[in-house]
Design an enzyme around this catalytic site. Structure first.
Site, PDB file in Angstrom:
ATOM      1  N   HIS A  12       0.834  -1.221   0.000  1.00 56.76           N
ATOM      2  CA  HIS A  12       0.000   0.000   0.000  1.00 56.76           C
ATOM      3  C   HIS A  12       0.866   1.269   0.000  1.00 56.76           C
ATOM      4  O   HIS A  12       0.516   2.270   0.618  1.00 56.76           O
ATOM      5  CB  HIS A  12      -0.999  -0.030   1.169  1.00 56.76           C
ATOM      6  CG  HIS A  12      -0.381  -0.113   2.537  1.00 56.76           C
ATOM      7  ND1 HIS A  12      -0.935  -0.846   3.560  1.00 56.76           N
ATOM      8  CD2 HIS A  12       0.729   0.452   3.073  1.00 56.76           C
ATOM      9  CE1 HIS A  12      -0.192  -0.718   4.647  1.00 56.76           C
ATOM     10  NE2 HIS A  12       0.822   0.072   4.376  1.00 56.76           N
ATOM     11  N   HIS A  59      -1.697   4.608   9.755  1.00 54.63           N
ATOM     12  CA  HIS A  59      -0.333   5.089  10.027  1.00 54.63           C
ATOM     13  C   HIS A  59      -0.420   6.400  10.796  1.00 54.63           C
ATOM     14  O   HIS A  59      -0.036   7.457  10.302  1.00 54.63           O
ATOM     15  CB  HIS A  59       0.430   5.281   8.722  1.00 54.63           C
ATOM     16  CG  HIS A  59       0.521   4.060   7.847  1.00 54.63           C
ATOM     17  ND1 HIS A  59      -0.543   3.584   7.112  1.00 54.63           N
ATOM     18  CD2 HIS A  59       1.547   3.215   7.594  1.00 54.63           C
ATOM     19  CE1 HIS A  59      -0.169   2.501   6.441  1.00 54.63           C
ATOM     20  NE2 HIS A  59       1.087   2.258   6.714  1.00 54.63           N
ATOM     21  N   HIS A 193      10.243  -3.964   3.713  1.00 52.38           N
ATOM     22  CA  HIS A 193      10.657  -2.563   3.699  1.00 52.38           C
ATOM     23  C   HIS A 193      11.020  -2.070   5.093  1.00 52.38           C
ATOM     24  O   HIS A 193      10.442  -2.493   6.083  1.00 52.38           O
ATOM     25  CB  HIS A 193       9.637  -1.627   3.043  1.00 52.38           C
ATOM     26  CG  HIS A 193       8.272  -1.508   3.672  1.00 52.38           C
ATOM     27  ND1 HIS A 193       7.425  -2.565   3.884  1.00 52.38           N
ATOM     28  CD2 HIS A 193       7.579  -0.415   4.092  1.00 52.38           C
ATOM     29  CE1 HIS A 193       6.285  -2.143   4.391  1.00 52.38           C
ATOM     30  NE2 HIS A 193       6.351  -0.824   4.544  1.00 52.38           N
ATOM     31  N   GLU A 240       4.042  -5.623   8.473  1.00 49.19           N
ATOM     32  CA  GLU A 240       2.719  -5.395   7.864  1.00 49.19           C
ATOM     33  C   GLU A 240       2.183  -6.662   7.198  1.00 49.19           C
ATOM     34  O   GLU A 240       0.976  -6.814   7.019  1.00 49.19           O
ATOM     35  CB  GLU A 240       2.792  -4.255   6.836  1.00 49.19           C
ATOM     36  CG  GLU A 240       2.974  -2.883   7.468  1.00 49.19           C
ATOM     37  CD  GLU A 240       2.941  -1.750   6.445  1.00 49.19           C
ATOM     38  OE1 GLU A 240       2.745  -0.607   6.871  1.00 49.19           O
ATOM     39  OE2 GLU A 240       3.122  -1.980   5.230  1.00 49.19           O
TER      40      GLU A 240
HETATM   41  C1  DHB Z   1       5.915   3.710   2.796  1.00 47.90           C
HETATM   42  C2  DHB Z   1       4.941   3.759   3.779  1.00 47.90           C
HETATM   43  C3  DHB Z   1       4.180   2.647   4.054  1.00 47.90           C
HETATM   44  O1  DHB Z   1       3.168   2.661   4.957  1.00 47.90           O
HETATM   45  C4  DHB Z   1       4.409   1.465   3.405  1.00 47.90           C
HETATM   46  O2  DHB Z   1       3.679   0.395   3.771  1.00 47.90           O
HETATM   47  C5  DHB Z   1       5.365   1.396   2.416  1.00 47.90           C
HETATM   48  C6  DHB Z   1       6.117   2.534   2.120  1.00 47.90           C
HETATM   49  C7  DHB Z   1       6.713   4.916   2.460  1.00 47.90           C
HETATM   50  O3  DHB Z   1       6.562   5.944   3.128  1.00 47.90           O
HETATM   51  O4  DHB Z   1       7.480   4.874   1.494  1.00 47.90           O
HETATM   52 FE    FE Z   2       2.365   0.868   5.550  1.00 48.00          FE
END
Ligand code: DHB
Ligand code: FE
Length: 284
Positions: A12, A59, A193, A240
């Protein structure tokens, strides 16, 4: 009777939403990330789900350190796109399905799964970006949406096994709703990530792809991946992916993958997406 006909999972990443909102999806950097969703947009236009149960995490847009529900269900008539610092995304308001949402709340709570009931909540990129990826840029979203918000931002997040069990409870709830509805369940977030600290930018394509392989059938191993493995192998935000297990748990023992997409990088993140169909066992 209501039926869960498919499960979808998707990253997302907010930058995907921004690329769509700013008309940049055909640019060389973004085109391969978006191309993997073309199949799904065409397929969704045929499937026409009535309701999407959309598992995502907030978030710090609707909730903050004052209140941290582990699992929350949105029972409102509608949910406004949240202002995440640059103004709300220019996307349609998200219409809920209060009757089915309250039914799921009742069924899960009486099934000993104590969801928090939320009657007012703005929804951030965790929910609106997957809608854009699957449905494009319509005037109105083509399905009603029941948000299921999961805490994966503040320690301790729920275990993968608990998420899987919640998916199973949601499936029982949907199956006991009398109206004939085509329901999909989506899990969002991931894949690997890490957005901060010395390991920022970490991507583990090998682990991500094995997760996608295992998501189709293998249940025991996947539901028991410990938090520390997500953290070590997929970065601080890779946790996540436990939300994908809620989707997967709702589909039963066996599934078939209809479509799969993996691309790196997009922003600092790996983009992963899969479409699964439950396989109902036939009695011999
Ligand atoms: C980013 C934020 C998110 O919540 C995520 O799931 C993936 C990437 C970001 O800020 O790049
Ligand atoms: Fe996220």
């Amino acid at each position: 009777m209501a039926r869960i006909t498919a499960g979808l999972a998707s990253s997302h990443i907010p930058a995907l939403g921004a690329a769509s909102d700013l008309g940049k999806t055909a640019e060389p950097y973004w085109a391969p990330a978006f191309a993997g969703y073309d199949w799904t947009r065409n397929w969704e236009a045929e499937q026409k789900p009535d309701v999407v149960i959309l598992v995502y995490n907030d978030h710090a847009s609707a909730f903050d350190m004052k209140i941290i529900p582990t699992f929350a269900i949105g029972c409102a008539e509608e949910f406004q796109p949240a202002d995440e610092g640059w103004g709300p995304r220019p996307v349609p308001v998200v219409k809920g399905h209060p009757d089915l949402a309250w039914h799921i709340a009742q069924s899960c709570i009486l099934d000993e799964f104590d969801l928090t009931i939320i009657n007012e909540m703005d929804v951030d990129h965790g929910l609106t970006v997957p809608l854009t990826m699957m449905f494009g840029r319509p005037q109105e979203w083509p399905a009603r949406v029941i948000p299921i918000a999961v805490n994966v931002v503040t320690y301790p997040p729920p275990t993968g096994n608990r998420c899987w069990a919640l998916g199973e409870a949601i499936a029982r709830a949907v199956a006991s709703y009398p109206e004939d509805l085509n329901v999909q369940i989506w899990g969002t977030g991931g894949m690997s990530h890490q957005l901060q600290g010395p390991r920022a930018g970490l991507i583990n394509a090998e682990w991500d792809n094995r997760f996608l392989d295992r998501l189709q059938g293998e249940t025991q191993e996947l539901r028991h991946i410990p938090h520390i493995e997500y953290l070590r192998e997929t970065g601080s935000e890779g946790i996540e992916m436990v939300m994908w297990l809620i989707m997967r748990g709702a589909l039963g023992k066996t599934t078939r993958a209809l479509h799969r997409h993996y691309h790196v990088p997009a922003s600092n993140t790996a983009v992963g997406h899969i479409v699964l169909e439950p396989v109902t066992e036939t009695l011999e």
